[in-house]
Design a protein around this motif. Structure first.
Motif, PDB file in Angstrom:
ATOM      1  N   ARG A   7       4.248   1.249  -0.665  1.00 43.80           N
ATOM      2  CA  ARG A   7       5.228   1.171  -1.766  1.00 43.80           C
ATOM      3  C   ARG A   7       4.650   1.671  -3.072  1.00 43.80           C
ATOM      4  O   ARG A   7       5.369   2.171  -3.927  1.00 43.80           O
ATOM      5  CB  ARG A   7       5.734  -0.269  -1.935  1.00 43.80           C
ATOM      6  CG  ARG A   7       6.590  -0.778  -0.810  1.00 43.80           C
ATOM      7  CD  ARG A   7       7.486  -1.922  -1.265  1.00 43.80           C
ATOM      8  NE  ARG A   7       6.777  -2.980  -1.978  1.00 43.80           N
ATOM      9  CZ  ARG A   7       6.176  -4.013  -1.404  1.00 43.80           C
ATOM     10  NH1 ARG A   7       6.215  -4.126  -0.086  1.00 43.80           N
ATOM     11  NH2 ARG A   7       5.561  -4.921  -2.125  1.00 43.80           N
ATOM     12  N   SER A   8       3.332   1.523  -3.236  1.00 43.54           N
ATOM     13  CA  SER A   8       2.729   1.903  -4.517  1.00 43.54           C
ATOM     14  C   SER A   8       2.304   3.373  -4.559  1.00 43.54           C
ATOM     15  O   SER A   8       1.791   3.839  -5.573  1.00 43.54           O
ATOM     16  CB  SER A   8       1.536   0.992  -4.808  1.00 43.54           C
ATOM     17  OG  SER A   8       0.623   1.101  -3.744  1.00 43.54           O
ATOM     18  N   LEU A   9       2.523   4.112  -3.486  1.00 46.89           N
ATOM     19  CA  LEU A   9       2.163   5.538  -3.498  1.00 46.89           C
ATOM     20  C   LEU A   9       2.966   6.270  -4.566  1.00 46.89           C
ATOM     21  O   LEU A   9       4.169   6.048  -4.721  1.00 46.89           O
ATOM     22  CB  LEU A   9       2.422   6.171  -2.125  1.00 46.89           C
ATOM     23  CG  LEU A   9       1.479   5.727  -0.999  1.00 46.89           C
ATOM     24  CD1 LEU A   9       1.945   6.282   0.336  1.00 46.89           C
ATOM     25  CD2 LEU A   9       0.054   6.154  -1.293  1.00 46.89           C
ATOM     26  N   LYS A  10       2.269   7.179  -5.245  1.00 41.38           N
ATOM     27  CA  LYS A  10       2.845   7.803  -6.440  1.00 41.38           C
ATOM     28  C   LYS A  10       4.129   8.591  -6.163  1.00 41.38           C
ATOM     29  O   LYS A  10       5.104   8.486  -6.885  1.00 41.38           O
ATOM     30  CB  LYS A  10       1.776   8.729  -7.037  1.00 41.38           C
ATOM     31  CG  LYS A  10       1.965   8.954  -8.521  1.00 41.38           C
ATOM     32  CD  LYS A  10       0.766   9.660  -9.124  1.00 41.38           C
ATOM     33  CE  LYS A  10       1.192  11.056  -9.502  1.00 41.38           C
ATOM     34  NZ  LYS A  10       0.253  12.094  -9.264  1.00 41.38           N
ATOM     35  N   ASN A  11       4.142   9.386  -5.107  1.00 38.51           N
ATOM     36  CA  ASN A  11       5.292  10.269  -4.890  1.00 38.51           C
ATOM     37  C   ASN A  11       6.237   9.811  -3.785  1.00 38.51           C
ATOM     38  O   ASN A  11       7.030  10.591  -3.293  1.00 38.51           O
ATOM     39  CB  ASN A  11       4.795  11.688  -4.581  1.00 38.51           C
ATOM     40  CG  ASN A  11       4.159  12.303  -5.809  1.00 38.51           C
ATOM     41  OD1 ASN A  11       4.674  12.166  -6.910  1.00 38.51           O
ATOM     42  ND2 ASN A  11       2.998  12.928  -5.634  1.00 38.51           N
ATOM     43  N   GLU A  21       0.831  -1.216   0.000  1.00 39.07           N
ATOM     44  CA  GLU A  21       0.000   0.000   0.000  1.00 39.07           C
ATOM     45  C   GLU A  21       0.863   1.262   0.000  1.00 39.07           C
ATOM     46  O   GLU A  21       0.602   2.227  -0.716  1.00 39.07           O
ATOM     47  CB  GLU A  21      -0.881  -0.024   1.253  1.00 39.07           C
ATOM     48  CG  GLU A  21      -2.063   0.902   1.163  1.00 39.07           C
ATOM     49  CD  GLU A  21      -2.825   0.939   2.489  1.00 39.07           C
ATOM     50  OE1 GLU A  21      -3.464   1.951   2.756  1.00 39.07           O
ATOM     51  OE2 GLU A  21      -2.743  -0.051   3.254  1.00 39.07           O
ATOM     52  N   ARG A  33       9.260   7.385  -2.521  1.00 33.03           N
ATOM     53  CA  ARG A  33      10.348   6.464  -2.843  1.00 33.03           C
ATOM     54  C   ARG A  33      10.916   5.972  -1.520  1.00 33.03           C
ATOM     55  O   ARG A  33      11.236   6.770  -0.639  1.00 33.03           O
ATOM     56  CB  ARG A  33      11.417   7.223  -3.622  1.00 33.03           C
ATOM     57  CG  ARG A  33      12.613   6.389  -3.987  1.00 33.03           C
ATOM     58  CD  ARG A  33      13.633   7.245  -4.729  1.00 33.03           C
ATOM     59  NE  ARG A  33      14.862   6.517  -4.920  1.00 33.03           N
ATOM     60  CZ  ARG A  33      16.050   7.089  -5.059  1.00 33.03           C
ATOM     61  NH1 ARG A  33      16.140   8.411  -5.045  1.00 33.03           N
ATOM     62  NH2 ARG A  33      17.123   6.375  -5.227  1.00 33.03           N
TER      63      ARG A  33
END
Ligand code: RUB
Length: 313
Positions: free
Chosen positions: A252-256, A250, A258
């Protein structure tokens, strides 16, 4: 090569971990492999050595172990095998005896009724703590959990089973508790020619907190943790491990976002009071002497041995 591949994976997945265990395991693997192969000895051993060397980049103990074992001599295959096995056994004995000596020497620096803080899971640091405990000097230990792999849990378990009272704390609580601590004792993955310590991520923050609170910061490190390559100007490669160790899908897949996950950091020598090796307790400034006298840097220098893939050439 199956045996070598399996061993390499065990190091990569951290089933076998910790600088000294990795080194011992690599020497053992090379020895067992040498005993099974027939024909093409040099080429097969070189390939095996390179595979093992390319598992984890930071702990120089792995390089030193492989380099030590791979300096076998002999004309016939049998002579080479014998020489390699002898060298591997010698290295393994070095690992086993060094720990005990470090415990003895390190414990002398600990006063009675002491509280010690340690980080991650270092067999050398634990040797000092256990020996000091045997001498009745340890009141309790603060062990950091050491996110993201929680090696601190291993430390807490081992010390607890030994009968030592342990406070397991989150890494960010180090400064909160540092005033209650008499010594910080940590291990080492690598010590550079200029006396800097490379160890589990977070070590340098603990060193900062210790310096501010005037708590002695002690490193327990066998001489095979010193890096000859840093004399040649090479920098220590800091391993960055996968994002999966830090957060779930959840996040790790966030757009902004790293995720960064360096496994080690560098503590400059000015933060280190003492390095306890099996041949004595030294100031970090003496790292050069250890490299020169114990690890035979001159030979490495002459042969211009550099890191993989060609350093056995
Ligand atoms: O940083 C770690 C282990 O990191 P990892 O778990 O990522 O391998 C340890 O403190 C040192 O390797 C020293 O250990 P030892 O004194 O046992 O050699």
């Amino acid at each position: 090569m199956d045996m070598v591949e399996e061993a390499a994976r065990k190091i990569e997945t951290m089933e076998v971990r910790g600088a000294s265990r990795i080194a011992r395991f690599a020497a053992e693997t090379l020895m067992n492999y040498a005993l099974t192969i027939r024909g093409d000895f040099d080429a097969k051993m070189k390939k095996a050595a390179e595979r093992l060397l390319n598992t984890r980049p930071t702990a120089v103990s792995l390089f030193n172990a492989i380099n030590f074992v791979m300096r076998y001599e002999g004309k016939t295959e049998e002579e080479k095998r014998e020489s390699l096995v002898r060298r591997a056994k010698e290295f393994i004995e070095w690992v086993d005896t060094a720990k005990q000596k470090i415990g003895e020497i390190g414990a002398r620096r600990i006063k009675k009724n002491s509280v010690v803080m340690t980080h991650c899971n270092s067999s050398a640091a634990i040797a000092v703590i256990k020996r000091a405990f045997d001498e009745g000097k340890i009141e309790e230990v603060y062990a950091t959990e050491s996110r993201p792999r929680f090696q601190g849990h291993l430390t807490a378990k081992e010390l607890s089973e030994y009968g030592i009272k342990v406070n397991l704390i989150v890494d960010s609580a180090v400064r909160y508790f540092i005033e209650d601590v008499d010594y910080v004792v940590v291990g080492a993955d690598t010590i550079t020619a200029n006396g800097a310590l490379i160890n589990k991520i977070g070590t340098s923050m603990i060193a900062l907190a210790a310096k501010e609170a005037r708590v002695p910061f002690i490193v327990a490190a066998e001489t095979y943790k010193f890096s000859p390559k840093t004399l040649l100007g090479e920098l220590v490669v800091i391993e960055e491990r996968s994002a999966e160790e830090v957060a779930g899908e959840e996040i790790r897949s966030l757009k902004n976002v790293r995720i960064r996950n360096p496994a080690f950091d560098a503590t400059p020598r000015g933060y280190i009071d003492l390095i306890v090796t099996e041949i004595g307790a030294i100031p970090p400034e003496m790292a050069y002497v250890i490299i020169k006298e114990r690890l035979g840097y001159a030979k490495i220098y002459d042969e211009e041995i550099v890191l993989s893939p060609n350093h056995f050439e």
